[in-house]
Structures are given as C-alpha cells and as structure tokens.
Design a protein around this motif. Sequence first.
Motif, PDB file in Angstrom:
ATOM      1  N   ALA A 148     -24.564  15.497  22.206  1.00 25.87           N
ATOM      2  CA  ALA A 148     -23.600  16.015  23.460  1.00 25.87           C
ATOM      3  C   ALA A 148     -24.328  17.223  24.043  1.00 25.87           C
ATOM      4  CB  ALA A 148     -22.279  16.406  23.091  1.00 25.87           C
ATOM      5  N   ASP A 149     -24.095  16.923  25.633  1.00 22.81           N
ATOM      6  CA  ASP A 149     -24.574  18.347  26.443  1.00 22.81           C
ATOM      7  C   ASP A 149     -23.641  19.390  26.002  1.00 22.81           C
ATOM      8  OD1 ASP A 149     -25.916  19.266  28.666  1.00 22.81           O
ATOM      9  OD2 ASP A 149     -23.681  19.824  29.137  1.00 22.81           O
ATOM     10  N   PRO A 150     -24.157  20.656  25.823  1.00 21.70           N
ATOM     11  CA  PRO A 150     -23.281  21.671  25.342  1.00 21.70           C
ATOM     12  C   PRO A 150     -22.031  21.910  26.405  1.00 21.70           C
ATOM     13  CG  PRO A 150     -25.575  22.200  25.167  1.00 21.70           C
ATOM     14  CD  PRO A 150     -25.629  21.021  25.760  1.00 21.70           C
ATOM     15  N   ASP A 151     -22.232  21.868  27.876  1.00 22.52           N
ATOM     16  CA  ASP A 151     -21.351  22.253  28.700  1.00 22.52           C
ATOM     17  C   ASP A 151     -20.285  21.002  28.691  1.00 22.52           C
ATOM     18  OD1 ASP A 151     -22.494  24.842  29.024  1.00 22.52           O
ATOM     19  OD2 ASP A 151     -23.712  24.105  30.561  1.00 22.52           O
ATOM     20  N   THR A 152     -20.748  19.887  29.194  1.00 22.43           N
ATOM     21  CA  THR A 152     -19.942  18.782  29.419  1.00 22.43           C
ATOM     22  C   THR A 152     -19.371  18.331  28.083  1.00 22.43           C
ATOM     23  OG1 THR A 152     -21.622  17.084  28.974  1.00 22.43           O
ATOM     24  CG2 THR A 152     -21.216  17.815  31.382  1.00 22.43           C
ATOM     25  N   GLY A 153     -20.123  18.456  27.123  1.00 23.09           N
ATOM     26  CA  GLY A 153     -19.330  18.123  25.614  1.00 23.09           C
ATOM     27  C   GLY A 153     -18.087  18.984  25.229  1.00 23.09           C
ATOM     28  N   ALA A 154     -18.280  20.377  25.701  1.00 23.05           N
ATOM     29  CA  ALA A 154     -17.122  21.075  25.473  1.00 23.05           C
ATOM     30  C   ALA A 154     -15.754  20.957  26.250  1.00 23.05           C
ATOM     31  CB  ALA A 154     -17.480  22.714  25.615  1.00 23.05           C
ATOM     32  N   ALA A 156     -15.207  17.704  27.469  1.00 24.28           N
ATOM     33  CA  ALA A 156     -14.633  16.470  26.962  1.00 24.28           C
ATOM     34  C   ALA A 156     -14.079  16.883  25.790  1.00 24.28           C
ATOM     35  CB  ALA A 156     -15.928  15.548  26.919  1.00 24.28           C
ATOM     36  N   SER A 157     -14.328  17.806  24.958  1.00 25.04           N
ATOM     37  CA  SER A 157     -13.601  17.850  23.603  1.00 25.04           C
ATOM     38  C   SER A 157     -12.240  18.569  24.013  1.00 25.04           C
ATOM     39  CB  SER A 157     -14.592  18.773  22.818  1.00 25.04           C
ATOM     40  OG  SER A 157     -13.629  19.149  21.606  1.00 25.04           O
ATOM     41  N   ARG A 158     -12.255  19.521  25.001  1.00 28.47           N
ATOM     42  CA  ARG A 158     -10.852  20.038  25.160  1.00 28.47           C
ATOM     43  C   ARG A 158     -10.042  19.084  25.631  1.00 28.47           C
ATOM     44  NH1 ARG A 158     -14.625  24.312  26.801  1.00 28.47           N
ATOM     45  NH2 ARG A 158     -14.362  23.794  28.928  1.00 28.47           N
ATOM     46  N   ARG A 159     -10.676  18.406  26.587  1.00 28.79           N
ATOM     47  CA  ARG A 159      -9.780  17.499  27.176  1.00 28.79           C
ATOM     48  C   ARG A 159      -9.185  16.284  26.282  1.00 28.79           C
ATOM     49  NH1 ARG A 159     -13.138  14.793  32.016  1.00 28.79           N
ATOM     50  NH2 ARG A 159     -12.532  16.834  32.583  1.00 28.79           N
ATOM     51  N   LEU A 160      -9.867  15.763  25.288  1.00 27.56           N
ATOM     52  CA  LEU A 160      -9.441  14.907  24.390  1.00 27.56           C
ATOM     53  C   LEU A 160      -8.159  15.580  23.560  1.00 27.56           C
ATOM     54  CD1 LEU A 160     -10.188  12.215  23.220  1.00 27.56           C
ATOM     55  CD2 LEU A 160     -11.510  13.341  21.602  1.00 27.56           C
ATOM     56  N   VAL A 187     -11.053   7.038  26.138  1.00 25.05           N
ATOM     57  CA  VAL A 187     -12.322   6.737  26.164  1.00 25.05           C
ATOM     58  C   VAL A 187     -13.441   7.352  26.824  1.00 25.05           C
ATOM     59  CG1 VAL A 187     -13.950   4.700  26.583  1.00 25.05           C
ATOM     60  CG2 VAL A 187     -11.578   4.255  25.058  1.00 25.05           C
ATOM     61  N   GLU A 188     -13.059   8.057  28.037  1.00 28.35           N
ATOM     62  CA  GLU A 188     -13.828   8.501  28.855  1.00 28.35           C
ATOM     63  C   GLU A 188     -14.470   9.843  28.188  1.00 28.35           C
ATOM     64  OE1 GLU A 188     -13.848   9.511  33.712  1.00 28.35           O
ATOM     65  OE2 GLU A 188     -12.365  10.099  32.427  1.00 28.35           O
ATOM     66  N   CYS A 189     -13.370  10.577  27.409  1.00 25.97           N
ATOM     67  CA  CYS A 189     -13.980  11.755  26.952  1.00 25.97           C
ATOM     68  C   CYS A 189     -15.350  11.580  25.913  1.00 25.97           C
ATOM     69  CB  CYS A 189     -12.754  12.407  26.172  1.00 25.97           C
ATOM     70  SG  CYS A 189     -11.592  12.931  27.045  1.00 25.97           S
ATOM     71  N   MET A 190     -15.051  10.308  25.160  1.00 26.01           N
ATOM     72  CA  MET A 190     -16.072  10.076  24.324  1.00 26.01           C
ATOM     73  C   MET A 190     -17.404   9.732  25.186  1.00 26.01           C
ATOM     74  SD  MET A 190     -15.278  10.228  20.882  1.00 26.01           S
ATOM     75  CE  MET A 190     -13.710  10.374  19.887  1.00 26.01           C
ATOM     76  N   ASN A 193     -19.956  12.234  26.624  1.00 29.53           N
ATOM     77  CA  ASN A 193     -20.762  12.660  25.653  1.00 29.53           C
ATOM     78  C   ASN A 193     -22.002  11.610  25.215  1.00 29.53           C
ATOM     79  OD1 ASN A 193     -19.335  15.097  25.741  1.00 29.53           O
ATOM     80  ND2 ASN A 193     -18.757  14.892  23.544  1.00 29.53           N
ATOM     81  N   VAL A 194     -21.596  10.509  25.279  1.00 31.02           N
ATOM     82  CA  VAL A 194     -22.398   9.476  24.917  1.00 31.02           C
ATOM     83  C   VAL A 194     -23.409   9.291  26.483  1.00 31.02           C
ATOM     84  CG1 VAL A 194     -22.984   6.989  24.551  1.00 31.02           C
ATOM     85  CG2 VAL A 194     -21.018   8.141  23.280  1.00 31.02           C
ATOM     86  N   MET A 195     -23.043   9.398  27.326  1.00 32.42           N
ATOM     87  CA  MET A 195     -23.913   9.201  28.640  1.00 32.42           C
ATOM     88  C   MET A 195     -24.939  10.280  28.869  1.00 32.42           C
ATOM     89  SD  MET A 195     -23.297   6.335  29.897  1.00 32.42           S
ATOM     90  CE  MET A 195     -24.445   6.605  31.346  1.00 32.42           C
ATOM     91  N   SER A 196     -24.616  11.504  28.417  1.00 32.86           N
ATOM     92  CA  SER A 196     -25.291  12.857  28.617  1.00 32.86           C
ATOM     93  C   SER A 196     -26.399  12.460  27.587  1.00 32.86           C
ATOM     94  CB  SER A 196     -24.273  13.922  28.407  1.00 32.86           C
ATOM     95  OG  SER A 196     -23.836  14.022  26.825  1.00 32.86           O
ATOM     96  N   SER A 197     -26.476  11.770  26.828  1.00 34.40           N
ATOM     97  CA  SER A 197     -27.564  11.776  25.497  1.00 34.40           C
ATOM     98  C   SER A 197     -28.415  10.471  25.957  1.00 34.40           C
ATOM     99  CB  SER A 197     -26.893  11.360  24.114  1.00 34.40           C
ATOM    100  OG  SER A 197     -27.719  11.160  23.155  1.00 34.40           O
TER     101      SER A 197
END
Length: 328
Positions: A148-154, A156-160, A187-190, A193-197
């Motif tokens: 995960a990208d550190p910024d967008t990952g965080a 997405a995690s909070r949103r989930l 699903v979008e939250c996950m 993080n997949v797309m950023s990779s």
Amino acid sequence: MGQFLLVDSRKLDGFEGLHEAVHGSHVDVMQLGRGRLRGTLSHVGIGDFSLSIGAFNVGMRTQRSSSDDKLIIGMLLSAEERVAHWSFDMQLNDVLVIPPLLEHDGVFHGASAYAAMRFDLSDVTSLFGGEARLSDPGTWRSRGHFRADPDTGAIASRRLVRILSHLRDNKYGLTSSTADFWKRSIVECMAANVMSSLPPDDNGWLPSARRLIRRVEEYLDEAGTRPVHVSEICAALGVSRRTLHRAFQEVFGLGPVSFLRHKRLCAVHSILKESAPGSTTVASVAMQHGFYELGRFSQYYLAMFGERPSQTLGLAKWQTAGDDIATV
C-alpha cells in the motif's frame, strides 16, 4: 437490521474466538504471545458478501484449510510487531489475496488488527468493474501481496473501519439497491491499495469525454434514485477509473466521486423537501443514499444548499401545514 444486512459484533476472551476470524471461514488458531487474549471481532454480511474486522492484543499463528471456495482479500490495519503471511512481510495497510481452495498460514508477532472481505470469485468482474486487471478473475486465482501507498493506504484503512462502524450501528437496514452500493464502497477501500501497488496503465484509448459523460448520465437515469458507486459505472460502461476521472475533470472540473456525491445530495434534498410530516428522518434518507457519516453529510449538505438537512425537512413540514391551513 434489514433483509440485506446482518451484523455480529463481540468481544474476544481467549484465542478460540478467532476461529471465526473471517466470516464463514474456519481458521485454526494458536496463541504465541503470553497473556490473556483480549480483542474484538465484528462481521458485516451483505447478502453473500462479508466484511470482518478483528483486533487482538497478543501474538497469534493462524492457519486456514483449503476447503473454502470463496475469495478472501485482507488488509493489515495495525501491528505492533512483525506480521507475515506465507513469505510476505506485511506493512500497514498492505493487501493480501487468499484465493479459493488454497491453504494459508500467517504469523502475528504481537498485537494486530485486520480487515477481510469474503465473496465469490465470480463477483470480481462486477465489484472491480472498469479496472481490467482487477475485474479479471484470473488476477485473483493465485496468492498475492500488494504494498500500500503510505498516504492513500491510511485513508483507505480509516474509511473501511468507519464504514463497518456505521453499518454496525445502522438501525434502518439496507434495500437491495443500497446493498450493492455498500459492497462497492467496502471493496473500493481494498482496491485503492491494490491499484497503488500496480504500474500505471495509460495505454488505453480515452473516449471523447462528453460522449462518455453522456453514457454515464444515461446510466444514472436508468438507475433512478438508488445510489450508484463509481465502480459500478466503470463495470457497466467498460472504462477504467482513470478514464472516467479524466472525462469528468474535462467536462465538469471535478471528479466522478464528487459528481456522484452532488447528485446524491440533490436526491436527498428533494426527498426531504417533499416528505410528509413525520414520514421520515434525515438519518434514514441519508443512509439510503450512501451517506454513512452524518456529520460529514451535514457539512456537504450545508455547503451545497446553504441550509442544514433538518431545516429542509422542517421547511417541508411548515409548507405542508401551510397548505392544510389554506384549504380550510
């Protein structure tokens, strides 16, 4: 909770509670860390789709047999020490893919929290629609790890976590139309993080922006008043999220997420304005249109219309009373 939403939330008192770490899938668990295991485990079921979020305070070894025919996609929400799944060393917000009928083992060296989605492999074409690499079931047939990208990952995690919290506290249930919207939101939250990779895919043909926007608006007209998620549009029209974003930016100067939010706000405004006295509440209308954070919804609403949603509903009551007086 309604026909399309099932919620189970409990406190953990011992490692045995983690045998159901993922809803509908049995996991063998062994405690590694010393001390009494404490934690929480929540499951949200939307039809055959489920989201599980668990947290625990000591190290654990988990093993899952190959008997489960569902796809499981997980995210590491927090970890005090090292976490490894198979040979993958996980970092915060990383995404793990556990294909159907594949054995899995993981080691949590300390207190951790995770989220896991479980659904049929055949559903990825719809749920990840528009992103060719993600909507292909073949992408998910082998185990995988996405950094995960550190910024967008965080984010997405909070949103989930917020989505689960609001669905867990939801008193109004879900209709068939809003159930699909909430599945896509999870699903979008996950997927973020997949797309950023993944490496960027800019080789596709970008259709005429206005022609694409016209197709989107025709699709939204056919959908009626139900909330429509961006991924649903991408799947239905066969376009990527990037293509859609570029088209909306060109035509409206804002992204498709903002556009759809404005459209849903307008739908809520119309319902509140036309509602009979005592027939509905702001919270229920907001939830049915995909707004799960009422505080943020109220901010959006106030910025959009210059009044709070309760004022719109109150005005509707006043107008109705005025009409009654006029007929006397």
